[in-house]
Design an enzyme around this catalytic site. Sequence first.
Site, PDB file in Angstrom:
ATOM      1  N   TRP A 239       5.893  -3.540   7.892  1.00 47.98           N
ATOM      2  CA  TRP A 239       4.758  -4.456   7.783  1.00 47.98           C
ATOM      3  C   TRP A 239       5.235  -5.661   6.972  1.00 47.98           C
ATOM      4  O   TRP A 239       5.976  -5.538   6.009  1.00 47.98           O
ATOM      5  CB  TRP A 239       3.595  -3.723   7.134  1.00 47.98           C
ATOM      6  CG  TRP A 239       2.833  -4.427   6.053  1.00 47.98           C
ATOM      7  CD1 TRP A 239       2.931  -4.181   4.718  1.00 47.98           C
ATOM      8  CD2 TRP A 239       1.856  -5.444   6.205  1.00 47.98           C
ATOM      9  NE1 TRP A 239       2.068  -4.980   4.034  1.00 47.98           N
ATOM     10  CE2 TRP A 239       1.399  -5.774   4.926  1.00 47.98           C
ATOM     11  CE3 TRP A 239       1.331  -6.120   7.308  1.00 47.98           C
ATOM     12  CZ2 TRP A 239       0.429  -6.749   4.704  1.00 47.98           C
ATOM     13  CZ3 TRP A 239       0.378  -7.086   7.098  1.00 47.98           C
ATOM     14  CH2 TRP A 239      -0.069  -7.388   5.808  1.00 47.98           C
TER      15      TRP A 239
ATOM     16  N   ASP B 141       0.896  -1.170   0.000  1.00 50.47           N
ATOM     17  CA  ASP B 141       0.000   0.000   0.000  1.00 50.47           C
ATOM     18  C   ASP B 141       0.932   1.216   0.000  1.00 50.47           C
ATOM     19  O   ASP B 141       1.342   1.687   1.049  1.00 50.47           O
ATOM     20  CB  ASP B 141      -0.882  -0.012   1.244  1.00 50.47           C
ATOM     21  CG  ASP B 141      -1.775   1.222   1.327  1.00 50.47           C
ATOM     22  OD1 ASP B 141      -1.615   2.137   0.499  1.00 50.47           O
ATOM     23  OD2 ASP B 141      -2.617   1.282   2.226  1.00 50.47           O
TER      24      ASP B 141
ATOM     25  N   TYR C  13       6.719  10.159   4.742  1.00 49.37           N
ATOM     26  CA  TYR C  13       6.744   8.961   3.888  1.00 49.37           C
ATOM     27  C   TYR C  13       7.013   9.329   2.432  1.00 49.37           C
ATOM     28  O   TYR C  13       6.400  10.259   1.899  1.00 49.37           O
ATOM     29  CB  TYR C  13       5.404   8.238   4.005  1.00 49.37           C
ATOM     30  CG  TYR C  13       5.230   7.155   2.941  1.00 49.37           C
ATOM     31  CD1 TYR C  13       5.925   5.945   3.030  1.00 49.37           C
ATOM     32  CD2 TYR C  13       4.395   7.362   1.848  1.00 49.37           C
ATOM     33  CE1 TYR C  13       5.781   4.977   2.056  1.00 49.37           C
ATOM     34  CE2 TYR C  13       4.244   6.389   0.873  1.00 49.37           C
ATOM     35  CZ  TYR C  13       4.943   5.199   0.980  1.00 49.37           C
ATOM     36  OH  TYR C  13       4.809   4.244   0.015  1.00 49.37           O
TER      37      TYR C  13
ATOM     38  N   ASP D 253       9.134   1.229   4.483  1.00 48.90           N
ATOM     39  CA  ASP D 253       8.901   2.575   3.955  1.00 48.90           C
ATOM     40  C   ASP D 253      10.223   3.347   3.927  1.00 48.90           C
ATOM     41  O   ASP D 253      11.072   3.184   4.814  1.00 48.90           O
ATOM     42  CB  ASP D 253       7.881   3.321   4.826  1.00 48.90           C
ATOM     43  CG  ASP D 253       6.470   2.765   4.647  1.00 48.90           C
ATOM     44  OD1 ASP D 253       6.256   2.017   3.672  1.00 48.90           O
ATOM     45  OD2 ASP D 253       5.595   3.073   5.479  1.00 48.90           O
TER      46      ASP D 253
ATOM     47  N   THR E  40       7.998   2.829  -0.873  1.00 47.42           N
ATOM     48  CA  THR E  40       8.173   1.556  -0.156  1.00 47.42           C
ATOM     49  C   THR E  40       9.050   0.606  -0.972  1.00 47.42           C
ATOM     50  O   THR E  40       8.867   0.479  -2.186  1.00 47.42           O
ATOM     51  CB  THR E  40       6.792   0.909   0.102  1.00 47.42           C
ATOM     52  OG1 THR E  40       5.964   1.846   0.791  1.00 47.42           O
ATOM     53  CG2 THR E  40       6.906  -0.356   0.942  1.00 47.42           C
TER      54      THR E  40
ATOM     55  N   TRP F   1       4.879   3.682   8.185  1.00 43.39           N
ATOM     56  CA  TRP F   1       5.845   2.941   8.991  1.00 43.39           C
ATOM     57  C   TRP F   1       7.174   3.682   9.126  1.00 43.39           C
ATOM     58  O   TRP F   1       8.196   3.060   9.432  1.00 43.39           O
ATOM     59  CB  TRP F   1       6.081   1.544   8.398  1.00 43.39           C
ATOM     60  CG  TRP F   1       4.928   0.614   8.646  1.00 43.39           C
ATOM     61  CD1 TRP F   1       4.039   0.167   7.733  1.00 43.39           C
ATOM     62  CD2 TRP F   1       4.541   0.021   9.896  1.00 43.39           C
ATOM     63  NE1 TRP F   1       3.098  -0.654   8.324  1.00 43.39           N
ATOM     64  CE2 TRP F   1       3.398  -0.768   9.654  1.00 43.39           C
ATOM     65  CE3 TRP F   1       5.042   0.099  11.196  1.00 43.39           C
ATOM     66  CZ2 TRP F   1       2.752  -1.474  10.661  1.00 43.39           C
ATOM     67  CZ3 TRP F   1       4.402  -0.617  12.202  1.00 43.39           C
ATOM     68  CH2 TRP F   1       3.269  -1.390  11.930  1.00 43.39           C
TER      69      TRP F   1
ATOM     70  N   ASN G 201      -1.071  -2.650   6.463  1.00 44.69           N
ATOM     71  CA  ASN G 201      -0.108  -1.914   5.636  1.00 44.69           C
ATOM     72  C   ASN G 201      -0.499  -0.453   5.432  1.00 44.69           C
ATOM     73  O   ASN G 201       0.301   0.331   4.964  1.00 44.69           O
ATOM     74  CB  ASN G 201       0.100  -2.610   4.280  1.00 44.69           C
ATOM     75  CG  ASN G 201      -1.154  -2.612   3.424  1.00 44.69           C
ATOM     76  OD1 ASN G 201      -2.145  -1.993   3.764  1.00 44.69           O
ATOM     77  ND2 ASN G 201      -1.111  -3.334   2.326  1.00 44.69           N
ATOM     78  N   ASP G 202      -1.740  -0.079   5.786  1.00 44.78           N
ATOM     79  CA  ASP G 202      -2.200   1.289   5.559  1.00 44.78           C
ATOM     80  C   ASP G 202      -1.746   2.188   6.709  1.00 44.78           C
ATOM     81  O   ASP G 202      -2.541   2.868   7.348  1.00 44.78           O
ATOM     82  CB  ASP G 202      -3.731   1.301   5.425  1.00 44.78           C
ATOM     83  CG  ASP G 202      -4.236   2.641   4.929  1.00 44.78           C
ATOM     84  OD1 ASP G 202      -3.413   3.432   4.426  1.00 44.78           O
ATOM     85  OD2 ASP G 202      -5.441   2.908   5.055  1.00 44.78           O
TER      86      ASP G 202
HETATM   87  N1  ABN Z   1       3.130   2.064   4.453  1.00 52.04           N
HETATM   88  C1  ABN Z   1       2.820   3.008   3.443  1.00 52.04           C
HETATM   89  C2  ABN Z   1       1.956   4.126   3.939  1.00 52.04           C
HETATM   90  C3  ABN Z   1       2.553   5.320   4.313  1.00 52.04           C
HETATM   91  C4  ABN Z   1       1.775   6.363   4.771  1.00 52.04           C
HETATM   92  C5  ABN Z   1       0.400   6.196   4.881  1.00 52.04           C
HETATM   93  C6  ABN Z   1      -0.187   4.987   4.502  1.00 52.04           C
HETATM   94  C7  ABN Z   1       0.596   3.938   4.036  1.00 52.04           C
END
Ligand code: ABN
Length: 176
Positions: A101, A76, A161, A120, A164, A152, A148-149
């Site tokens: 994750w 994700d 972020y 991430d 990934t 991280w 995964n949402d």
């Molecule tokens: N693990 C990826 C992610 C980053 C920020 C918000 C949602 C998902």
Amino acid sequence: MNWLDQITENLTRKVAQESSRRSFIGGIGTALIGGAAIPLLPVARAAGNHDQPAEPSDADLDDPTSCAYWRNCSIDGFLCSCCGGSDKVCPPGTEQSPITWIGTCKNPADGKDYIISYNDCCGKTSCGNCFCNTNLGDRPTYRPHTANDINWCLGVSSQTYHCTVTLVIGVATKKA
Ligand code: ABN
């Protein structure tokens, strides 16, 4: 002629005097053109994600910049391979999060299930390229270790972020 007939006749005459043939035809035209424009209005269309074709080709399964690439089965986020890094290396200027994750994806080349760490890469704003949301085995965020949402970007100097990477950390020997 009774009084109701008289009122109806008067009203009909009044309408006929006040409305021209041109405005009647104009009204029909407006209805026709308006009706034809309805399909052009924006609507949510299912499976409209350009990055995630419904039927991936064999080439997609081998292409780390494709959401259909086997290691991306539970991602994700943005693929670092489209963001100046690679599927395994964070882009320059970003830092790989040590807290991740974990998902399990089947490698079509050997039919085995592999444990994939979705790390991430942090420290730059969202990459914006190759967004994938495949989510195999993903669980709700109230169970963060299986979700995964989640951003991280933890245990690193910036929580911003960027993208990934997908790292193979072992072979899955037993079905979860
Ligand atoms: N693990 C990826 C992610 C980053 C920020 C918000 C949602 C998902």
